[in-house]
Design an enzyme around this catalytic site. Structure first.
Site, PDB file in Angstrom:
ATOM      1  N   HIS A  83       5.947  10.824  -4.580  1.00  0.00           N
ATOM      2  CA  HIS A  83       4.613  10.980  -5.180  1.00  0.00           C
ATOM      3  C   HIS A  83       3.782  12.040  -4.468  1.00  0.00           C
ATOM      4  O   HIS A  83       2.791  12.512  -5.013  1.00  0.00           O
ATOM      5  CB  HIS A  83       3.884   9.630  -5.328  1.00  0.00           C
ATOM      6  CG  HIS A  83       3.276   9.068  -4.085  1.00  0.00           C
ATOM      7  ND1 HIS A  83       3.869   8.072  -3.345  1.00  0.00           N
ATOM      8  CD2 HIS A  83       2.104   9.329  -3.468  1.00  0.00           C
ATOM      9  CE1 HIS A  83       3.098   7.749  -2.321  1.00  0.00           C
ATOM     10  NE2 HIS A  83       2.008   8.497  -2.371  1.00  0.00           N
TER      11      HIS A  83
ATOM     12  N   ASP B 160      10.974   6.318  -3.054  1.00  0.00           N
ATOM     13  CA  ASP B 160       9.838   7.255  -3.092  1.00  0.00           C
ATOM     14  C   ASP B 160       9.975   8.354  -2.034  1.00  0.00           C
ATOM     15  O   ASP B 160       9.240   8.370  -1.052  1.00  0.00           O
ATOM     16  CB  ASP B 160       8.539   6.455  -2.894  1.00  0.00           C
ATOM     17  CG  ASP B 160       7.317   7.237  -3.334  1.00  0.00           C
ATOM     18  OD1 ASP B 160       7.418   8.465  -3.521  1.00  0.00           O
ATOM     19  OD2 ASP B 160       6.241   6.626  -3.477  1.00  0.00           O
TER      20      ASP B 160
ATOM     21  N   SER C 122       0.972   8.135   3.296  1.00  0.00           N
ATOM     22  CA  SER C 122       2.140   8.316   2.442  1.00  0.00           C
ATOM     23  C   SER C 122       3.028   9.396   3.023  1.00  0.00           C
ATOM     24  O   SER C 122       2.545  10.487   3.342  1.00  0.00           O
ATOM     25  CB  SER C 122       1.719   8.716   1.039  1.00  0.00           C
ATOM     26  OG  SER C 122       1.495   7.582   0.279  1.00  0.00           O
TER      27      SER C 122
HETATM   28  N1  ARG Z   1      -0.149   3.333  -4.265  1.00  0.00           N
HETATM   29  C1  ARG Z   1       0.435   4.486  -3.639  1.00  0.00           C
HETATM   30  C2  ARG Z   1      -0.653   5.415  -3.098  1.00  0.00           C
HETATM   31  O1  ARG Z   1      -1.779   5.015  -3.041  1.00  0.00           O
HETATM   32  C3  ARG Z   1       1.351   5.200  -4.560  1.00  0.00           C
HETATM   33  C4  ARG Z   1       0.696   5.952  -5.654  1.00  0.00           C
HETATM   34  C5  ARG Z   1       1.636   6.718  -6.502  1.00  0.00           C
HETATM   35  N2  ARG Z   1       2.163   5.906  -7.578  1.00  0.00           N
HETATM   36  C6  ARG Z   1       1.505   5.598  -8.734  1.00  0.00           C
HETATM   37  N3  ARG Z   1       2.064   4.808  -9.587  1.00  0.00           N
HETATM   38  N4  ARG Z   1       0.339   6.081  -9.028  1.00  0.00           N
HETATM   39  O2  ARG Z   1      -0.659   6.601  -3.095  1.00  0.00           O
HETATM   40  N1  GLU Z   2       0.253   5.647  -1.448  1.00  0.00           N
HETATM   41  C1  GLU Z   2      -0.714   5.946  -0.426  1.00  0.00           C
HETATM   42  C2  GLU Z   2      -0.825   7.426  -0.104  1.00  0.00           C
HETATM   43  O1  GLU Z   2      -0.646   8.246  -0.957  1.00  0.00           O
HETATM   44  C3  GLU Z   2      -0.378   5.163   0.771  1.00  0.00           C
HETATM   45  C4  GLU Z   2      -0.647   3.794   0.451  1.00  0.00           C
HETATM   46  C5  GLU Z   2      -1.906   3.323   1.093  1.00  0.00           C
HETATM   47  O2  GLU Z   2      -3.003   3.582   0.609  1.00  0.00           O
HETATM   48  O3  GLU Z   2      -1.707   2.694   2.150  1.00  0.00           O
HETATM   49  O4  GLU Z   2      -1.186   7.813   0.972  1.00  0.00           O
END
Ligand code: ARG
Ligand code: GLU
Length: 711
Positions: free
Chosen positions: A86, A222, A646
């Site tokens: 991502h 991921d 991330s």
């Molecule tokens: N929750 C993770 C973050 O905050 C992954 C986000 C990417 N995935 C998604 N389905 N939007 O970045």
């Molecule tokens: N998916 C998040 C990011 O893009 C990390 C997840 C979180 O917020 O801890 O950094």
């Protein structure tokens, strides 16, 4: 006597929780003897110098900030980077065409020549960290006006950037810590030729998509792979075909030993923002007023999109990424508000405030601390409508409607003309012109119009009255939407592109007659003339009191609490561990490939599984990454992480790479405001799964050979 005991227990409990929190997101240069001792106690065999040493190669030299927002790690002497899928998504998508759909099918460069450059992408190394509080706060007094104070601080920062010893290819960045009670300087190196090396198909890299996002059990591969290129002296350089792979002896060795619950690990990366030291009243406002407003707004937007997406495949394709972006924080805020309630965080914060006041008295600290919570109450009371108005504006007029956000860009361009003149205008217009095509690529007029109507209705119904323009109150939204979407340049790709190439006079004239722009201008003017100034005024005051509160907390506590995340390099450590999300449910901390198969829905956009992976699963062809017949996919740990982490390396007790951080569990996302060891967990993709996919799925042996794998 009978009364006293619970109080003592309570106070001890609070102190203990805070002491436990002490070891959350640490500045690598400040790992005290206590901390490294605690890490070693938990199993780490690393020394503080192994983790960070400005004078020789140490782990920090193998950790990078990836493109300003994520983290990545170096895994070979030739500058190979691992980060999340991502995080690399934009790049992967930008190289995808109808014939070569790398998002859908994955991408595996077979040699250096096939690695793909990404204009604008960069990575940042942190070479040295120095506390510079004295230099930056030179000439500052407590009672100074906040604006004057900030301008002196900025001057001091600029001065320091000129004088701080560093090499000519290095940069200096200076960041505030502890709400401005301390400052640190970072000597950085920014490499700007970053090439895409490999990515799994989205059905692996995004497996579970929005449904599984922020969730456990999770089964997402991921990851994506990039490489740093440097000039012939191994220094940062803009893209050139003559650049060569960056050479380094600072890279992670990779462990393929079994993943074991209970074992130590640490996360090394760039967490973006936490606010652990807000007063109870601020947290209350956030979870009871601001989050619900934002959640409600996004719910409306998501429903509109979902409706169109379910009926039309083209729209589905166009809106998938937008939907994911909006859904990501929608879900996070929901989890956050629930988590704050469930952990009784507000009550605990209030108890801490009582404890703080008792320490102020006991330690004879500045008596003006005794009224600080009254001041907070008063300021947050005033803040409520301003904060709401600002969020409604951002969510509606800027983030979730394409037509209005195009208007916003034009407004800013016009502003550049007025304040910086014709040349600046022309340059900016040229830079922005290509964005028009981008904006229309994933755009459907019907969807956007429906979003406009629904969201503007919400705006009119909910915007605090002080900040809403009377002209909006009696508007016929259906008629207005027809007029705008039929006639405005904002909904006309060709004319909008042309507009960016007009001279400023003509540009102004067209906008003056444009119904869409004229309407958007009412909102934008309200924002700049009413909301933004009020916001700045109240923020200045809140920041000042928050800084004082933070100073008080530091004085009141026996141990220095850890500083909130601020986008700088940190370490956080913990153990591999599951959690109990609700009564009678216990989550095991490791997921496996059979779980991918359990979730498999053929041709589903979230849960499809590529044929080749199914075959590998059926053959159990996992060696040497697993010889138990089970392929680990994701695992959970107790490290405190946030957005920005991330792509961060998960590192074992020997300093080897065991995983890549990519998410947190939903029940624990309140950890940005209140970290709770019981249910806050970070989610990592197991490095063995990453290697397995590279090796057996991508057949990319050359990458495996580049890495150093420890069995
Ligand atoms: N929750 C993770 C973050 O905050 C992954 C986000 C990417 N995935 C998604 N389905 N939007 O970045
Ligand atoms: N998916 C998040 C990011 O893009 C990390 C997840 C979180 O917020 O801890 O950094």
């Amino acid at each position: 006597m009978i009364m006293k005991k619970p109080l003592i227990i309570l106070v001890l409990f609070i102190i203990q929780t805070i002491a436990a929190q002490n070891s959350r997101m640490l500045i690598p240069s400040e790992i005290s003897r206590n901390v490294i001792y605690e890490m070693q106690e938990m199993g780490a065999q690393l020394t503080a110098d192994d983790i960070y040493n400005p004078n020789q190669t140490s782990l920090n030299d193998a950790v990078i900030q990836f493109n300003g927002g994520c983290t990545g790690e170096i895994v070979s002497p030739k500058g190979l980077i691992l980060t999340n899928h991502h995080c690399g998504y934009g790049a992967i998508q930008s190289h995808s065409t109808f014939e070569h759909n790398y998002v859908q099918d994955g991408f595996w460069a077979q040699n250096f020549e096939q690695e793909l450059p990404n204009p604008g992408m960069y990575v940042t190394f942190v070479r040295k960290i120095t506390e510079v509080t004295k230099q930056i706060l030179n000439g500052i007094t407590d009672d100074m006006d906040e604006n004057i104070k900030q301008s002196i601080i900025q001057k001091n920062i600029n001065q320091l950037k000129k004088t701080f010893p560093k090499k000519e290819w290095q940069d200096l960045s200076v960041k505030a810590f502890y709400d401005g009670n301390k400052y640190y300087a970072f000597v950085e190196e920014n490499y700007k030729d970053i090439r895409l090396v490999a990515a799994p198909p989205a059905s692996i890299g995004k497996f579970g998509a929005d449904t599984d996002n922020w969730m456990w059990p999770r089964h997402t591969g991921d990851f994506s792979i990039f490489r740093i290129y440097a000039d012939k002296n191994n220094r940062p350089a803009e893209y050139s075909p003559d650049n060569v792979p960056y050479q380094t002896d600072a890279y992670f060795k990779i462990s393929i030993k079994p993943t074991r619950p209970g074992s130590f690990f640490m996360i090394y990366g760039f967490p973006g923002r936490t606010q652990e030291y807000l007063p109870a009243v601020a947290v209350e406002q956030k979870v009871n007023i601001i989050n619900p407003a934002r959640i409600h707004t996004r719910e409306i937007a998501l429903n509109v999109m979902k409706n169109f997406m379910s009926k039309n495949d083209t729209i589905k394709l166009q809106y998938t990424a937008k939907f994911a972006r909006i859904a990501n924080y929608w879900k996070k805020w929901k989890g956050e508000s629930q988590g704050i309630n469930k952990t009784k965080a507000i009550k605990k914060k209030k108890e801490f405030e009582q404890y703080f006041l008792s320490q102020v008295k006991e330690k004879n600290l500045d008596p003006s601390y005794l009224t600080i919570f009254d001041t907070f109450d008063d300021l947050y009371q005033k803040n409520k409508d301003i904060e709401l108005a600002r969020n409604y504006f951002i969510e509606i007029a800027y983030l979730n409607n394409d037509l209005l956000s195009r208007a916003f860009n034009l407004y800013n361009l016009q502003d550049i003309y007025e304040h910086k003149g014709k040349e600046a205008f022309k340059k900016q217009a040229e830079d922005l012109a290509p964005n028009v095509a981008q904006s229309f690529k994933n755009y459907n007029e019907q969807v956007d119009k429906e979003l406009f109507k629904k969201l503007m209705q919400l705006y009119i119904d909910n915007m605090p009255r002080k900040y809403i323009n009377e002209q909006l109150l009696n508007i016929d939204l259906n008629k207005l939407a027809d007029e705008i979407y039929d006639n405005s340049v904002l909904n006309n790709r060709e004319n909008l592109e042309k507009l960016y190439h007009k001279n400023p006079k003509k540009f102004n004239k067209i906008l003056q007659e444009d119904p869409g722009y004229q309407f958007a201008k009412i909102l934008i003017n309200d924002y700049y003339n009413k909301i933004a100034p009020d916001y700045k005024y109240i923020r200045n005051q809140i920041n000042k009191v928050q800084r004082k509160y933070m100073k008080g907390i530091i004085q009141a506590m026996d141990k220095l609490p850890y500083p909130d995340a601020n986008g700088t390099l940190r370490i956080s450590y913990g153990i591999i561990k599951g959690y109990q999300p609700r009564d009678a449910v216990l989550y095991y901390p490791i997921s496996h490939l059979q779980g991918v198969m359990e979730k498999y829905i053929p041709n589903d956009y979230e849960f499809d599984v590529p044929d080749k992976l199914i075959k590998l699963y059926e053959q159990k062809d996992y060696a040497p990454y697993s010889n138990t017949g089970f392929m680990p996919v994701n695992f959970l740990g107790t490290a405190h992480t946030t957005g920005g982490n991330s792509g961060s390396p998960a590192i074992n007790k020997e300093g080897e790479l065991i995983g890549i951080n990519f998410d947190r569990v939903w029940e624990g996302t309140m950890s940005d405001l209140y970290y709770d060891q019981k249910i806050s967990r970070n989610i990592m993709v197991d490095i063995k799964y990453v290697l397995f996919i590279i090796d057996k799925y991508g057949n990319n042996k050359r990458l495996i050979e580049e890495m150093t794998i420890i069995k």
